[in-house]
Design a protein around this motif. Structure first.
Motif, PDB file in Angstrom:
ATOM      1  N   GLY A  78       0.816  -1.207   0.000  1.00 49.32           N
ATOM      2  CA  GLY A  78       0.000   0.000   0.000  1.00 49.32           C
ATOM      3  C   GLY A  78       0.850   1.257   0.000  1.00 49.32           C
ATOM      4  N   TYR A  79       2.001   1.187   0.652  1.00 47.48           N
ATOM      5  CA  TYR A  79       2.893   2.351   0.764  1.00 47.48           C
ATOM      6  C   TYR A  79       3.246   2.929  -0.601  1.00 47.48           C
ATOM      7  CZ  TYR A  79       7.298   4.886   1.447  1.00 47.48           C
ATOM      8  OH  TYR A  79       8.297   5.828   1.424  1.00 47.48           O
ATOM      9  N   THR A  80       3.583   2.072  -1.535  1.00 48.46           N
ATOM     10  CA  THR A  80       4.001   2.561  -2.852  1.00 48.46           C
ATOM     11  C   THR A  80       2.838   3.143  -3.639  1.00 48.46           C
ATOM     12  OG1 THR A  80       3.745   0.333  -3.798  1.00 48.46           O
ATOM     13  CG2 THR A  80       5.922   0.956  -3.001  1.00 48.46           C
ATOM     14  N   ARG A  81       1.607   2.722  -3.302  1.00 48.21           N
ATOM     15  CA  ARG A  81       0.436   3.256  -4.009  1.00 48.21           C
ATOM     16  C   ARG A  81       0.008   4.603  -3.434  1.00 48.21           C
ATOM     17  NH1 ARG A  81      -3.478  -1.809  -3.729  1.00 48.21           N
ATOM     18  NH2 ARG A  81      -4.945  -0.132  -3.307  1.00 48.21           N
ATOM     19  N   ASN A  82       0.251   4.768  -2.122  1.00 47.91           N
ATOM     20  CA  ASN A  82      -0.096   6.029  -1.442  1.00 47.91           C
ATOM     21  C   ASN A  82      -1.536   6.465  -1.711  1.00 47.91           C
ATOM     22  OD1 ASN A  82       0.445   8.215   0.254  1.00 47.91           O
ATOM     23  ND2 ASN A  82       0.990   9.540  -1.449  1.00 47.91           N
ATOM     24  N   ASP A  83      -2.466   5.509  -1.687  1.00 50.16           N
ATOM     25  CA  ASP A  83      -3.868   5.887  -1.839  1.00 50.16           C
ATOM     26  C   ASP A  83      -4.550   5.845  -0.471  1.00 50.16           C
ATOM     27  OD1 ASP A  83      -4.479   3.234  -1.235  1.00 50.16           O
ATOM     28  OD2 ASP A  83      -4.919   2.673  -3.289  1.00 50.16           O
ATOM     29  N   LYS A  84      -5.844   6.060  -0.452  1.00 49.78           N
ATOM     30  CA  LYS A  84      -6.555   6.177   0.828  1.00 49.78           C
ATOM     31  C   LYS A  84      -6.532   4.883   1.639  1.00 49.78           C
ATOM     32  CE  LYS A  84     -11.066   5.048  -1.246  1.00 49.78           C
ATOM     33  NZ  LYS A  84     -12.461   5.491  -1.445  1.00 49.78           N
ATOM     34  N   ASN A  85      -6.311   3.742   0.969  1.00 52.05           N
ATOM     35  CA  ASN A  85      -6.285   2.464   1.671  1.00 52.05           C
ATOM     36  C   ASN A  85      -4.877   1.974   1.962  1.00 52.05           C
ATOM     37  OD1 ASN A  85      -9.102   2.116   1.764  1.00 52.05           O
ATOM     38  ND2 ASN A  85      -9.136   1.315  -0.321  1.00 52.05           N
ATOM     39  N   ALA A  86      -3.870   2.828   1.748  1.00 48.86           N
ATOM     40  CA  ALA A  86      -2.472   2.397   1.873  1.00 48.86           C
ATOM     41  C   ALA A  86      -2.183   1.736   3.217  1.00 48.86           C
ATOM     42  CB  ALA A  86      -1.536   3.577   1.639  1.00 48.86           C
ATOM     43  N   LYS A  87      -2.547   2.426   4.308  1.00 50.42           N
ATOM     44  CA  LYS A  87      -2.261   1.886   5.633  1.00 50.42           C
ATOM     45  C   LYS A  87      -3.029   0.592   5.881  1.00 50.42           C
ATOM     46  CE  LYS A  87      -2.197   3.050  10.559  1.00 50.42           C
ATOM     47  NZ  LYS A  87      -2.485   4.088  11.585  1.00 50.42           N
ATOM     48  N   ALA A  88      -4.279   0.558   5.452  1.00 48.56           N
ATOM     49  CA  ALA A  88      -5.099  -0.647   5.656  1.00 48.56           C
ATOM     50  C   ALA A  88      -4.524  -1.841   4.904  1.00 48.56           C
ATOM     51  CB  ALA A  88      -6.538  -0.382   5.205  1.00 48.56           C
ATOM     52  N   ILE A  89      -4.019  -1.602   3.704  1.00 49.74           N
ATOM     53  CA  ILE A  89      -3.433  -2.681   2.913  1.00 49.74           C
ATOM     54  C   ILE A  89      -2.197  -3.241   3.615  1.00 49.74           C
ATOM     55  CG2 ILE A  89      -2.191  -3.193   0.764  1.00 49.74           C
ATOM     56  CD1 ILE A  89      -4.118  -1.145  -0.575  1.00 49.74           C
ATOM     57  N   ASP A  90      -1.352  -2.349   4.123  1.00 47.99           N
ATOM     58  CA  ASP A  90      -0.097  -2.776   4.739  1.00 47.99           C
ATOM     59  C   ASP A  90      -0.275  -3.362   6.130  1.00 47.99           C
ATOM     60  OD1 ASP A  90       1.398  -2.102   2.537  1.00 47.99           O
ATOM     61  OD2 ASP A  90       1.929  -0.114   3.266  1.00 47.99           O
ATOM     62  N   THR A  91      -1.461  -3.209   6.715  1.00 50.04           N
ATOM     63  CA  THR A  91      -1.721  -3.761   8.044  1.00 50.04           C
ATOM     64  C   THR A  91      -2.776  -4.863   7.953  1.00 50.04           C
ATOM     65  OG1 THR A  91      -3.260  -1.919   8.433  1.00 50.04           O
ATOM     66  CG2 THR A  91      -1.024  -1.687   9.289  1.00 50.04           C
ATOM     67  N   PHE A  92      -4.040  -4.470   7.845  1.00 51.63           N
ATOM     68  CA  PHE A  92      -5.119  -5.464   7.765  1.00 51.63           C
ATOM     69  C   PHE A  92      -4.978  -6.361   6.531  1.00 51.63           C
ATOM     70  CE2 PHE A  92      -7.272  -1.832   9.994  1.00 51.63           C
ATOM     71  CZ  PHE A  92      -7.294  -2.432  11.246  1.00 51.63           C
ATOM     72  N   ASN A  94      -2.258  -7.366   4.860  1.00 54.19           N
ATOM     73  CA  ASN A  94      -1.244  -8.408   5.033  1.00 54.19           C
ATOM     74  C   ASN A  94      -1.678  -9.457   6.044  1.00 54.19           C
ATOM     75  OD1 ASN A  94       0.802  -7.704   3.183  1.00 54.19           O
ATOM     76  ND2 ASN A  94       1.578  -6.124   4.537  1.00 54.19           N
ATOM     77  N   SER A  95      -2.391  -9.023   7.089  1.00 57.05           N
ATOM     78  CA  SER A  95      -2.925  -9.976   8.062  1.00 57.05           C
ATOM     79  C   SER A  95      -3.948 -10.893   7.396  1.00 57.05           C
ATOM     80  CB  SER A  95      -3.563  -9.219   9.222  1.00 57.05           C
ATOM     81  OG  SER A  95      -4.105 -10.107  10.179  1.00 57.05           O
TER      82      SER A  95
END
Length: 298
Positions: A78-92, A94-95
């Motif tokens: 998500g970090y490289t996309r830097n969109d509104k769901n970036a943090k959710a992608i990299d946390t929830f 991946n889980s």
């Protein structure tokens, strides 16, 4: 038989994931790609890739996509996309991958991580990779994590041909040595890791044969291009100041500032011992930079 089952690629429409798909196909593997419902999958379909529609934030869709695969590879970030769901992608997100892999009984999950991610809680996108590794381990999912350094070809290629322009744009110190990789090499290692003789749960650093500074890289590039290649650097202090001002609006900048500060410690360095044992000798900086130059026609 397992060899008749597809390998699932999560992130297949991305810069790295697309190259992983090509590497798997080159090796004669069947490929299934997780593609978000509204994303265009035409290029993947043209290559004979099976499409599974789903999303990392939809655990049920992940279970469906992972059912009946020989392995799974995730390059999603998500970090490289830097969109509104970036943090959710990299946390929830991946889980969810780990939970789905357990439910679908994926035989091996190959996860992309980051060099020194386990040492850097101050860098959110690094630390999230470490937490993802931990989640797979906690759930008992058979996995291996490849931890590459900084993607040299992406870093210097933003804005066009850096050899023709005679400059590399960089963040922070020109002289801090760190580990670099090429995306094409990482893609090949990810594809190879599906069948490689690796102990489950291993974390393997990926890098060149030695760390080097961006200034040293520019000197090598200049010799290859037959002209001087300069480094245009944005000071780490300026990035940090901008990160403080924009932390609530653009958390990516603060994350980036923390990453640049880590680069400047000289600790962002891979131990390539295991890489060499599994995948063969790491590329030298001279070889890697020459291959980048060739892509630009130099």
């Amino acid at each position: 038989m397992a060899e008749d089952l597809p390998v699932l690629v999560v992130g297949a429409t991305g810069f790295l994931g697309g190259q992983v798909v090509d590497e798997l196909l080159k090796r004669g593997k069947k490929v299934r790609a997780l593609v978000r419902p509204k994303s265009n999958a035409a290029k993947l379909e043209a290559k004979g890739v099976e499409i599974a529609r789903g999303d990392m934030l939809d655990a049920a869709s992940l279970v469906t996509a992972m059912t009946g695969v020989s392995a799974a590879i995730s390059t999603a970030a998500g970090y490289t996309r830097n969109d509104k769901n970036a943090k959710a992608i990299d946390t929830f997100g991946n889980s969810n991958l780990a939970v789905a892999a357990k439910h679908a009984r994926v035989p091996r999950f190959v996860l992309i991580s980051i060099v020194t991610s386990d040492q850097t809680p101050q860098i959110p996108h690094f630390w999230n990779k470490k937490l993802a590794e931990d989640k797979f381990e906690e759930l008992g999912v058979p996995f291996v994590a490849l931890r590459p350094g900084a993607f040299f070809d992406q870093a210097v290629g933003m804005g066009g041909d850096p050899f023709e322009k005679g400059r590399f744009v960089w963040l922070g110190s020109k002289d801090a040595r760190l580990t670099f990789v090429l995306a094409s090499d990482v893609a090949a290692y990810l594809a190879e890791a599906v069948d490689a003789d690796i102990v489950e749960g291993e974390r393997i650093d990926i890098g060149w044969s030695r760390p080097l500074s961006i200034h040293e890289a520019a000197e090598l590039a200049g010799r290859r291009a037959g002209k001087q290649v300069k480094v245009v650097s944005i000071p780490s202090g300026a990035i940090a100041a901008l990160g403080k001002v924009t932390s609530k609006v653009l958390p990516l900048v603060a994350d980036m500032a923390s990453m640049v500060a880590w680069f400047e410690t000289g600790k962002y360095v891979a131990d390539t011992t295991r890489q060499e044992q599994v995948f063969g000798p790491p590329p030298t900086p001279e070889d890697a930079i020459a291959r980048v130059a060739e892509r630009y026609g130099h």
